[in-house]
Design a protein around this motif. Structure first.
Motif, PDB file in Angstrom:
ATOM      1  N   ASP A   1      25.386  94.705  -0.702  1.00 36.12           N
ATOM      2  CA  ASP A   1      25.291  95.426  -2.040  1.00 36.12           C
ATOM      3  C   ASP A   1      25.302  95.091  -2.991  1.00 36.12           C
ATOM      4  N   ARG A   2      25.498  93.049  -3.322  1.00 29.39           N
ATOM      5  CA  ARG A   2      24.515  93.043  -4.269  1.00 29.39           C
ATOM      6  C   ARG A   2      23.525  92.275  -4.368  1.00 29.39           C
ATOM      7  N   LEU A   3      23.008  92.164  -5.580  1.00 26.42           N
ATOM      8  CA  LEU A   3      22.203  90.861  -6.194  1.00 26.42           C
ATOM      9  C   LEU A   3      22.411  90.413  -6.195  1.00 26.42           C
ATOM     10  N   TYR A   4      21.869  88.618  -6.463  1.00 23.60           N
ATOM     11  CA  TYR A   4      22.036  87.860  -6.369  1.00 23.60           C
ATOM     12  C   TYR A   4      20.655  86.913  -7.283  1.00 23.60           C
ATOM     13  N   SER A   5      21.344  86.469  -8.885  1.00 27.74           N
ATOM     14  CA  SER A   5      19.820  85.952  -8.912  1.00 27.74           C
ATOM     15  C   SER A   5      20.238  84.839 -10.075  1.00 27.74           C
ATOM     16  N   GLY A   6      19.208  83.439 -10.119  1.00 31.57           N
ATOM     17  CA  GLY A   6      19.426  82.026  -9.902  1.00 31.57           C
ATOM     18  C   GLY A   6      18.233  81.910 -11.700  1.00 31.57           C
ATOM     19  N   SER A   7      18.761  80.966 -11.946  1.00 29.84           N
ATOM     20  CA  SER A   7      18.101  81.059 -12.779  1.00 29.84           C
ATOM     21  C   SER A   7      18.113  79.254 -14.494  1.00 29.84           C
ATOM     22  N   ILE A   8      17.105  79.208 -14.198  1.00 27.26           N
ATOM     23  CA  ILE A   8      16.819  77.631 -15.155  1.00 27.26           C
ATOM     24  C   ILE A   8      18.214  77.236 -15.393  1.00 27.26           C
ATOM     25  N   ASP A   9      19.032  78.713 -16.824  1.00 30.33           N
ATOM     26  CA  ASP A   9      20.175  78.290 -17.062  1.00 30.33           C
ATOM     27  C   ASP A   9      21.075  77.629 -16.706  1.00 30.33           C
TER      28      ASP A   9
ATOM     29  N   THR B   1      22.768  79.138 -13.854  1.00 34.42           N
ATOM     30  CA  THR B   1      24.501  79.556 -13.331  1.00 34.42           C
ATOM     31  C   THR B   1      23.454  81.104 -12.314  1.00 34.42           C
ATOM     32  N   ILE B   2      24.533  81.078 -11.949  1.00 34.22           N
ATOM     33  CA  ILE B   2      24.008  82.197 -11.008  1.00 34.22           C
ATOM     34  C   ILE B   2      24.429  84.492 -11.357  1.00 34.22           C
ATOM     35  N   ARG B   3      23.981  84.926 -11.573  1.00 32.87           N
ATOM     36  CA  ARG B   3      24.176  85.866 -11.472  1.00 32.87           C
ATOM     37  C   ARG B   3      24.766  86.863 -10.327  1.00 32.87           C
ATOM     38  N   VAL B   4      25.673  88.069 -10.417  1.00 33.48           N
ATOM     39  CA  VAL B   4      25.679  88.387  -9.094  1.00 33.48           C
ATOM     40  C   VAL B   4      25.930  90.114  -9.906  1.00 33.48           C
ATOM     41  N   TRP B   5      24.845  91.109  -9.563  1.00 30.04           N
ATOM     42  CA  TRP B   5      24.796  92.486 -10.449  1.00 30.04           C
ATOM     43  C   TRP B   5      25.403  92.920  -8.940  1.00 30.04           C
ATOM     44  N   ASP B   6      25.861  94.702  -8.908  1.00 32.50           N
ATOM     45  CA  ASP B   6      25.794  95.655  -8.554  1.00 32.50           C
ATOM     46  C   ASP B   6      24.940  97.091  -8.146  1.00 32.50           C
ATOM     47  N   LEU B   7      24.481  96.812  -6.459  1.00 36.03           N
ATOM     48  CA  LEU B   7      23.617  97.729  -6.701  1.00 36.03           C
ATOM     49  C   LEU B   7      23.047  98.719  -7.035  1.00 36.03           C
ATOM     50  N   ASN B   8      24.659  99.460  -6.587  1.00 34.64           N
ATOM     51  CA  ASN B   8      25.040 100.733  -7.374  1.00 34.64           C
ATOM     52  C   ASN B   8      24.991 101.778  -8.759  1.00 34.64           C
ATOM     53  N   THR B   9      25.421 100.359  -9.632  1.00 32.57           N
ATOM     54  CA  THR B   9      25.819 100.596 -11.215  1.00 32.57           C
ATOM     55  C   THR B   9      24.542  99.668 -11.823  1.00 32.57           C
TER      56      THR B   9
ATOM     57  N   LEU C   1      18.078  81.012  -3.466  1.00 31.51           N
ATOM     58  CA  LEU C   1      19.361  81.682  -3.289  1.00 31.51           C
ATOM     59  C   LEU C   1      19.618  82.758  -1.350  1.00 31.51           C
ATOM     60  N   LEU C   2      20.442  82.306  -0.742  1.00 33.54           N
ATOM     61  CA  LEU C   2      20.556  83.263   0.532  1.00 33.54           C
ATOM     62  C   LEU C   2      22.160  83.409   1.401  1.00 33.54           C
ATOM     63  N   CYS C   3      21.858  84.871   1.756  1.00 27.92           N
ATOM     64  CA  CYS C   3      23.387  85.421   1.940  1.00 27.92           C
ATOM     65  C   CYS C   3      22.947  84.821   3.712  1.00 27.92           C
ATOM     66  N   TRP C   4      24.242  84.536   3.917  1.00 26.63           N
ATOM     67  CA  TRP C   4      24.553  84.103   5.154  1.00 26.63           C
ATOM     68  C   TRP C   4      25.964  84.689   5.531  1.00 26.63           C
TER      69      TRP C   4
ATOM     70  N   GLN D   1      29.463  86.420   5.001  1.00 23.78           N
ATOM     71  CA  GLN D   1      30.150  87.205   3.948  1.00 23.78           C
ATOM     72  C   GLN D   1      29.778  86.174   1.916  1.00 23.78           C
ATOM     73  N   TYR D   2      29.423  84.740   2.817  1.00 26.82           N
ATOM     74  CA  TYR D   2      29.100  84.187   2.128  1.00 26.82           C
ATOM     75  C   TYR D   2      27.491  84.211   1.714  1.00 26.82           C
ATOM     76  N   LEU D   3      26.878  82.966   0.051  1.00 23.50           N
ATOM     77  CA  LEU D   3      26.167  82.824  -0.374  1.00 23.50           C
ATOM     78  C   LEU D   3      25.865  81.417  -0.726  1.00 23.50           C
ATOM     79  N   ILE D   4      24.384  80.682  -0.340  1.00 19.10           N
ATOM     80  CA  ILE D   4      24.585  79.292  -0.503  1.00 19.10           C
ATOM     81  C   ILE D   4      23.556  79.037  -1.314  1.00 19.10           C
ATOM     82  N   SER D   5      23.452  78.151  -2.271  1.00 21.58           N
ATOM     83  CA  SER D   5      22.249  77.965  -3.219  1.00 21.58           C
ATOM     84  C   SER D   5      22.215  76.763  -3.563  1.00 21.58           C
ATOM     85  N   CYS D   6      21.028  77.139  -3.933  1.00 20.74           N
ATOM     86  CA  CYS D   6      20.373  75.217  -4.173  1.00 20.74           C
ATOM     87  C   CYS D   6      20.037  74.791  -5.626  1.00 20.74           C
ATOM     88  N   SER D   7      20.044  73.798  -6.299  1.00 20.47           N
ATOM     89  CA  SER D   7      19.580  73.382  -6.572  1.00 20.47           C
ATOM     90  C   SER D   7      18.588  71.666  -7.391  1.00 20.47           C
TER      91      SER D   7
END
Length: 442
Positions: free
Chosen positions: A280-288, A290-298, A315-318, A320-326
């Motif tokens: 129930d989360r959207l995760y976004s990765g940016s050129i800035d 950072t990673i932002r975590v968004w509540d899909l309900n609100t 980004l990848l969800c595994w 209960q973990y979030l995996i990110s690369c850069s």
């Protein structure tokens, strides 16, 4: 999480430098042989100098010897190597001596062979293979795209594979034969692909193309600024990362207007290039960075993750973990470390090169495997959570697109336009180990 790094390397016996400096006849010129400097001189004696005072990292060649590596004196033939070479015929024949079949170094592929002009054949000390590893195999290399592959999708229930390219086309392939069924001219570069049910979504410059593969309906969805590099679908909503830092949102509407724009998600200061969804989360990765975590309900931002020092590419969800690369040469595993549910870095894996894309799947024994595409033209395969290396894939150019599918299939697309189909092999029946981890591929 108790994750440990485990790597294995294969050594290579080296001879003394004197072996390479044998010159039975004095040269007739004081000029240094340019072919010898490149390790390619095949004359003995040579009328030009083979100067032993030059740096030792220049490979010297005696008559009728390899210009790259000495012969193997370890007594181990290729049968003992874990390297899986689909193109080598020497192992199948089994008629060559051990001295003529040196063990190949696992991490080195012959670039001349990749280009189709290696003249050494079985005597080449480098791999003549697109991969090494014993758990997976190359199935096909469908050819057609003229520029980099930037999107791959296998819609649920479909027997056809969809791919998009920077050459401005989408191609539809028969999964069983690898032949191209259709070429669609899109009129602009493809930035990404995603699919949900019968819908295929294609990120384009300043627009998103939506295509229903069941009834043939198609829509051009306007609103994005610049090239769309990231798309995700969840809870009857379509999310698109834009180059101005906004995440655009469309909600399912009527049959006449199935995509109704909602308020964008604002917070990133630069372009959004990666999205994934889990728990129930959207995760976004940016050129800035950072990673932002968004509540899909609100649709509100509930956390900003700071830790990378360069663009967050994938980004990848595994579980209960979030995996990110850069591009900062790290893979970070984020886990819940506080009572409030906030994510913090639980482990950082370092690579020698920038990392472009992540994907994941389960092997035949139920173990999660992470696919990690690096900008040195390789894809590393790691078993989670230990990051034990399971193999490596080689490519002419960097792999920017990874996609997995049911049945152990996975796909890679590189910047040269090459699409490759891979499959995990069945493991021995005696191996019954199962791990309770699920993998959600972005």
């Amino acid at each position: 999480m108790g994750i440990k790094t485990a790597r294995s390397t294969v050594g290579w016996p080296q001879k003394s430098g004197a072996h390479y400096n044998q010159r039975p006849t004095a040269p007739t010129s004081r000029k240094v042989c340019s072919y010898w400097l490149e390790g390619r001189c095949n004359r003995n004696p040579c009328r030009f100098l083979h100067d032993a005072s030059l740096p030792r990292n220049v490979y010297r060649r005696a008559a009728k010897q390899s210009s790259y590596m000495p012969e193997d004196r370890s007594g181990k033939g290729p049968e003992s190597s874990p390297v899986n070479s689909a193109s080598s015929t020497s192992r199948e024949r089994g008629d060559l001596s051990k001295d003529k079949n040196p063990q190949k170094p696992q991490g080195k592929v012959c670039h001349y062979w990749m280009l189709g002009n290696c003249v050494k054949g079985d005597s080449c000390p480098f791999l003549h293979s697109w991969f090494h590893g014993v758990d997976f195999a190359l199935l096909a290399k469908p050819e057609g795209h003229k520029q980099g592959v930037s999107g791959i999708a296998l819609p649920s229930g479909s027997t056809k594979l969809y791919s998009g390219s920077k050459d401005g086309t989408a191609r539809i392939w028969y999964c069983h034969t690898g032949k191209c069924d259709q070429v669609i001219n899109l009129g602009g570069e493809v930035g990404c692909f995603t699919c949900e049910g019968p819908w295929v979504f294609i990120g384009m410059p300043n627009t998103i193309k939506a295509w229903n593969i069941q009834n043939g309906a198609s829509y051009d969805i306007g609103g994005p600024v610049g090239q769309v590099h990231a798309l995700e679908v969840a809870k009857n909503m379509l999310f698109a990362g834009a180059l101005d830092g906004a995440i655009l949102v469309w909600k399912g509407g009527s049959e006449a207007d199935p995509f109704q724009m909602a308020a964008p998600l604002m917070g990133h200061t630069r372009g959004v290039v990666s999205l994934t969804i889990g728990r129930d989360r959207l995760y976004s990765g940016s050129i800035d960075r950072t990673i932002r975590v968004w509540d899909l309900n609100t649709l509100e931002c509930v956390q900003e993750l700071v830790g990378h020092t360069d663009v967050v590419m994938s980004l990848l969800c595994w579980d209960q973990y979030l995996i990110s690369c850069s591009l900062d040469q790290t893979v970070k595993v984020w886990g819940v470390a506080t009572e409030g549910g906030s994510l913090e870095v639980a482990y950082t894996h370092h690579e020698d090169h920038g990392i472009l894309a992540l994907s994941g799947l389960m092997d035949a024994c139920g173990k999660p495997v992470l696919l990690c595409a690096c900008n040195d033209n390789t894809v590393r395969l790691y078993e989670l959570p230990s990051f034990t290396e399971r193999g490596k894939i080689f490519s002419r150019r960097e792999v920017r697109t990874l996609q997995t599918a049911p049945g152990g299939l996975f796909f890679t697309g590189d910047a040269a336009g090459m699409l490759t189909v891979w499959k995990w092999l069945d493991s021995p029946k005696s191996q019954k180990e199962q791990l309770p981890h699920s993998m959600e591929s972005c």
